[in-house]
Design an enzyme around this catalytic site. Structure first.
Site, PDB file in Angstrom:
ATOM      1  N   SER A 115      54.028 -39.755 102.950  1.00  0.00           N
ATOM      2  CA  SER A 115      54.043 -40.375 104.266  1.00  0.00           C
ATOM      3  C   SER A 115      53.226 -41.663 104.249  1.00  0.00           C
ATOM      4  O   SER A 115      53.544 -42.593 103.503  1.00  0.00           O
ATOM      5  CB  SER A 115      53.537 -39.370 105.301  1.00  0.00           C
ATOM      6  OG  SER A 115      53.824 -39.783 106.604  1.00  0.00           O
TER       7      SER A 115
ATOM      8  N   ASP B 125      63.748 -36.074 109.542  1.00  0.00           N
ATOM      9  CA  ASP B 125      62.517 -36.845 109.446  1.00  0.00           C
ATOM     10  C   ASP B 125      62.773 -38.260 109.947  1.00  0.00           C
ATOM     11  O   ASP B 125      63.695 -38.925 109.478  1.00  0.00           O
ATOM     12  CB  ASP B 125      62.064 -36.884 107.975  1.00  0.00           C
ATOM     13  CG  ASP B 125      60.725 -37.568 107.769  1.00  0.00           C
ATOM     14  OD1 ASP B 125      60.156 -38.097 108.737  1.00  0.00           O
ATOM     15  OD2 ASP B 125      60.257 -37.580 106.619  1.00  0.00           O
TER      16      ASP B 125
ATOM     17  N   HIS C  29      59.852 -33.524 107.703  1.00  0.00           N
ATOM     18  CA  HIS C  29      58.632 -34.160 107.223  1.00  0.00           C
ATOM     19  C   HIS C  29      57.593 -33.069 106.952  1.00  0.00           C
ATOM     20  O   HIS C  29      57.534 -32.062 107.646  1.00  0.00           O
ATOM     21  CB  HIS C  29      58.123 -35.109 108.311  1.00  0.00           C
ATOM     22  CG  HIS C  29      57.128 -36.109 107.832  1.00  0.00           C
ATOM     23  ND1 HIS C  29      57.490 -37.225 107.119  1.00  0.00           N
ATOM     24  CD2 HIS C  29      55.782 -36.168 107.968  1.00  0.00           C
ATOM     25  CE1 HIS C  29      56.414 -37.937 106.851  1.00  0.00           C
ATOM     26  NE2 HIS C  29      55.346 -37.321 107.341  1.00  0.00           N
TER      27      HIS C  29
END
Length: 382
Positions: A209, A304, A334
């Site tokens: 991320s 996501d 995610h």
């Protein structure tokens, strides 16, 4: 004579266009749907475990409050307990905390090794590859503990030393504090690789991320500084741009555990104004020079908001001549990468995929990559 509706009569001063608009039958746009229904059964069970912990919407909280909210790592433990499975982390011979020098004081880090250090009197062991790992959290939340499972999986599956690094977070420390710390910790790791039991010629950067953003921008910084380059970049659902109107942002605006409102909150906390959104360290696929970067291994998740970021970055890297190996995982969200493979088979698949590609990069001779040079300006004559 046909009577005109009161609404239409009121719109007469607006002319024909107003009347047509009032009579149009176009339905009002509906709010984006919750895409959780696309999750596979194992992922859905983890999302239900997360919901059972009653997390508050992060975008409604202060940063300090948000850091105390349960996340996917907590949901995994909750689900393991519910299944009667042990919650102890994946065992490794070496897991120890340390501090490394940072730009504004020491940075917390954690070292993972899949092999025992040699005992007194024993010959030294062969040096292992090194992974410098950056956790996620939107540059605002999360820490070494939150992403402990990912670092352990990488150490075990890639048979590499992993140095997981914490960095200064927003809003206390605005952009580019985290980016500066990420690069500083990478240089420290390379300079001290032997002390970590690692080979400085076989170093990779990996992040999830926001950490994926830190991984690729660290490689960019090393290229520009002509510092030793990593042999590979592991980019797990990376933050790679600042456009929040991409297909995946629209399709997964209401996704869990990450949604579009949370991403706007993260950006607001980390940046000081709109101009910073065009910095190539944040708008990577839109503004960064990507030529001369090492192999990129990209993992994306179907459910996501950042899925398009990873895919667009892969396209831009390929266009710049960078080797890219990418894998999109259906039915997961995610934060799926670090889940226990006993609970989420896709997590185990992604961990093995990433580790296998990193091992392949470690096995090759370290490439000699020259940073791209700016184009020469024509010299005026006479």
């Amino acid at each position: 004579m046909t009577m005109m509706s009161r609404r239409a009569s009121l719109l007469l001063p607006m002319g024909l266009a107003g009347l047509v608009a009032a009579c149009a039958t176009e339905p009002m746009p509906l709010p984006p749907a919750d895409p959780t229904g696309k999750a596979d059964p194992q992922m859905r069970a983890l999302l239900e475990s997360l919901q059972a912990l009653n997390p508050k919407p992060i975008e409604t909280l202060s940063a300090e409050e948000a850091r105390r909210q349960p996340g996917m790592a907590d949901a995994v433990k909750h689900r393991l307990r519910a299944q009667g499975l042990p919650v102890a982390p994946r065992p490794l011979p070496v897991v120890r905390d340390l501090e490394i020098p940072g730009n504004a004081g020491p940075l917390m880090a954690r070292l993972y090794s899949p092999v025992e250090p040699p005992r007194a009197g024993q010959p030294p062991r062969a040096l292992l590859p090194l992974i410098v790992y950056y956790h996620g959290g939107g540059f605002v939340i999360a820490d070494l503990d939150t992403y402990d499972a990912s670092a352990r999986a990488l150490a075990a599956e890639a048979q590499a030393v992993v140095l997981s690094v914490h960095y200064r977070q927003a809003p206390e420390n605005k952009f580019p504090s985290a980016h500066d710390d990420a690069y500083t910790s990478y240089i420290w790791a390379v300079q001290n690789a032997a002390q970590l039991g690692a080979d400085l010629s076989r170093v990779a950067v990996v992040g999830e991320s926001a950490g994926g953003n830190l991984a690729i921008t660290t490689a960019m910084s090393a290229r520009e500084a002509r510092a030793p380059l990593p042999v590979a970049m592991g980019l797990i659902y990376p933050v790679a741009g600042t456009d929040m109107t991409t297909p995946s942002y629209r399709e997964n605006a209401m996704a869990k555990p990450l949604n579009a409102a949370m991403m706007r909150w993260f950006v607001e906390k980390y940046t000081s104004g709109p101009a910073e959104l065009q910095d190539p360290r944040l708008n990577v696929y839109g503004r960064a020079e990507l030529r001369g970067l090492p192999k990129a291994v990209i993992v994306t998740a179907e459910i996501d908001p950042l899925r398009s970021d990873g895919m667009m970055l892969a396209d831009k890297l390929r266009a710049a001549g960078v080797q890219v190996v990418a894998q999109d995982y259906p039915g997961v969200t995610h934060e799926f990468f670090g889940a226990d493979p006993q609970l989420l088979a896709r997590a185990g698949e992604a961990q093995r995929f990433m580790a296998g590609e990193l091992r392949s990069a470690f096995a090759l001779p370290a490439p000699t990559i020259v940073p791209p040079q700016p184009p020469r300006r024509p010299v005026p004559r006479g």
